[in-house]
Scaffold this motif. Structure first.
Motif, PDB file in Angstrom:
ATOM      1  N   VAL A   1      21.735  -8.831  26.572  1.00 11.51           N
ATOM      2  CA  VAL A   1      20.566  -9.662  26.277  1.00 11.51           C
ATOM      3  C   VAL A   1      20.980 -10.859  25.417  1.00 11.51           C
ATOM      4  CG1 VAL A   1      18.887  -7.794  26.489  1.00 11.51           C
ATOM      5  CG2 VAL A   1      19.959  -8.239  24.275  1.00 11.51           C
ATOM      6  N   LYS A   2      22.266 -10.979  25.154  1.00 13.48           N
ATOM      7  CA  LYS A   2      22.778 -12.049  24.300  1.00 13.48           C
ATOM      8  C   LYS A   2      23.525 -13.075  25.148  1.00 13.48           C
ATOM      9  CE  LYS A   2      23.253  -8.908  20.388  1.00 13.48           C
ATOM     10  NZ  LYS A   2      24.177  -8.361  19.390  1.00 13.48           N
ATOM     11  N   SER A   3      22.799 -13.749  26.026  1.00 13.01           N
ATOM     12  CA  SER A   3      23.440 -14.642  27.000  1.00 13.01           C
ATOM     13  C   SER A   3      24.215 -15.785  26.351  1.00 13.01           C
ATOM     14  CB  SER A   3      22.404 -15.200  27.973  1.00 13.01           C
ATOM     15  OG  SER A   3      21.423 -15.930  27.281  1.00 13.01           O
TER      16      SER A   3
ATOM     17  N   MET B   1      28.271 -16.255  26.883  1.00 12.61           N
ATOM     18  CA  MET B   1      28.833 -17.472  27.479  1.00 12.61           C
ATOM     19  C   MET B   1      29.947 -18.056  26.613  1.00 12.61           C
ATOM     20  SD  MET B   1      27.671 -17.881  30.427  1.00 12.61           S
ATOM     21  CE  MET B   1      28.327 -19.490  30.780  1.00 12.61           C
ATOM     22  N   THR B   2      29.875 -17.885  25.304  1.00 14.19           N
ATOM     23  CA  THR B   2      30.935 -18.411  24.436  1.00 14.19           C
ATOM     24  C   THR B   2      32.230 -17.608  24.578  1.00 14.19           C
ATOM     25  OG1 THR B   2      30.313 -17.077  22.506  1.00 14.19           O
ATOM     26  CG2 THR B   2      29.266 -19.256  22.731  1.00 14.19           C
ATOM     27  N   ARG B   3      32.125 -16.372  25.074  1.00 12.84           N
ATOM     28  CA  ARG B   3      33.312 -15.523  25.226  1.00 12.84           C
ATOM     29  C   ARG B   3      33.892 -15.533  26.636  1.00 12.84           C
ATOM     30  NH1 ARG B   3      29.970 -12.296  21.820  1.00 12.84           N
ATOM     31  NH2 ARG B   3      29.225 -11.084  23.584  1.00 12.84           N
TER      32      ARG B   3
ATOM     33  N   SER C   1      32.003  -9.605  27.457  1.00 13.65           N
ATOM     34  CA  SER C   1      32.351 -10.872  28.108  1.00 13.65           C
ATOM     35  C   SER C   1      32.164 -10.779  29.608  1.00 13.65           C
ATOM     36  CB  SER C   1      33.805 -11.250  27.825  1.00 13.65           C
ATOM     37  OG  SER C   1      34.008 -11.435  26.454  1.00 13.65           O
ATOM     38  N   TYR C   2      32.735  -9.752  30.202  1.00 20.01           N
ATOM     39  CA  TYR C   2      32.674  -9.568  31.646  1.00 20.01           C
ATOM     40  C   TYR C   2      32.381  -8.107  31.964  1.00 20.01           C
ATOM     41  CZ  TYR C   2      35.186 -14.019  31.799  1.00 20.01           C
ATOM     42  OH  TYR C   2      35.555 -15.325  31.639  1.00 20.01           O
ATOM     43  N   ILE C   3      31.517  -7.884  32.928  1.00 21.74           N
ATOM     44  CA  ILE C   3      31.308  -6.552  33.492  1.00 21.74           C
ATOM     45  C   ILE C   3      31.164  -6.749  34.991  1.00 21.74           C
ATOM     46  CG2 ILE C   3      29.862  -4.497  33.620  1.00 21.74           C
ATOM     47  CD1 ILE C   3      28.909  -5.059  30.789  1.00 21.74           C
TER      48      ILE C   3
ATOM     49  N   CYS D   1      37.969 -18.235  33.023  1.00 22.03           N
ATOM     50  CA  CYS D   1      37.835 -19.261  34.056  1.00 22.03           C
ATOM     51  C   CYS D   1      36.399 -19.772  34.002  1.00 22.03           C
ATOM     52  CB  CYS D   1      38.165 -18.716  35.447  1.00 22.03           C
ATOM     53  SG  CYS D   1      37.037 -17.436  36.032  1.00 22.03           S
ATOM     54  N   SER D   2      36.134 -20.859  34.706  1.00 20.83           N
ATOM     55  CA  SER D   2      34.767 -21.392  34.711  1.00 20.83           C
ATOM     56  C   SER D   2      33.849 -20.464  35.501  1.00 20.83           C
ATOM     57  CB  SER D   2      34.748 -22.795  35.323  1.00 20.83           C
ATOM     58  OG  SER D   2      34.949 -22.716  36.725  1.00 20.83           O
ATOM     59  N   GLU D   3      32.568 -20.564  35.264  1.00 16.81           N
ATOM     60  CA  GLU D   3      31.594 -19.762  36.003  1.00 16.81           C
ATOM     61  C   GLU D   3      31.644 -20.091  37.490  1.00 16.81           C
ATOM     62  OE1 GLU D   3      29.598 -17.169  34.713  1.00 16.81           O
ATOM     63  OE2 GLU D   3      31.010 -17.509  33.087  1.00 16.81           O
TER      64      GLU D   3
END
Length: 97
Positions: A31-33, A37-39, A12-14, A43-45
């Motif tokens: 590589v699974k953008s 994004m679903t995870r 989810s986050y790195i 907070c919002s991007e």
């Protein structure tokens, strides 16, 4: 990519931390953008990008101007590596149409 493909991790986050900056580097490791994004729901991007920007302002505030310029250029180069559609959505969220 080893984390996803080899070990089956659901990323989810790195974040990368150095003495000079903080960076969201998930796109260098996944590589699974669409799945990522679903995870990413903490907070919002746009909020995440703003928080990282504010952290970097604080971290880099006492650095010499030339070093800050170098870091800013490196950051801009890194944005080109983002998945294009995600970067476009992020820009839209931050700056409007």
């Amino acid at each position: 990519m080893l984390y996803e493909a080899g070990w089956g991790k659901k990323l989810s986050y790195i974040f990368a931390f150095s003495t000079d900056e903080v960076a969201d580097v998930i796109w260098k490791y996944s590589v699974k953008s669409t799945e990522v994004m679903t995870r990413r729901k903490l907070c919002s991007e746009a909020v995440l990008a703003h928080l990282i920007y504010q952290l970097n302002l604080q971290i880099q505030g006492s650095l010499p101007q030339e070093r800050r310029k170098c870091l800013m250029e490196r950051s801009a180069d890194g944005r080109e590596m983002l998945v294009p559609q995600l970067y476009g959505r992020l820009c839209l969220a931050l700056y409007g149409s």
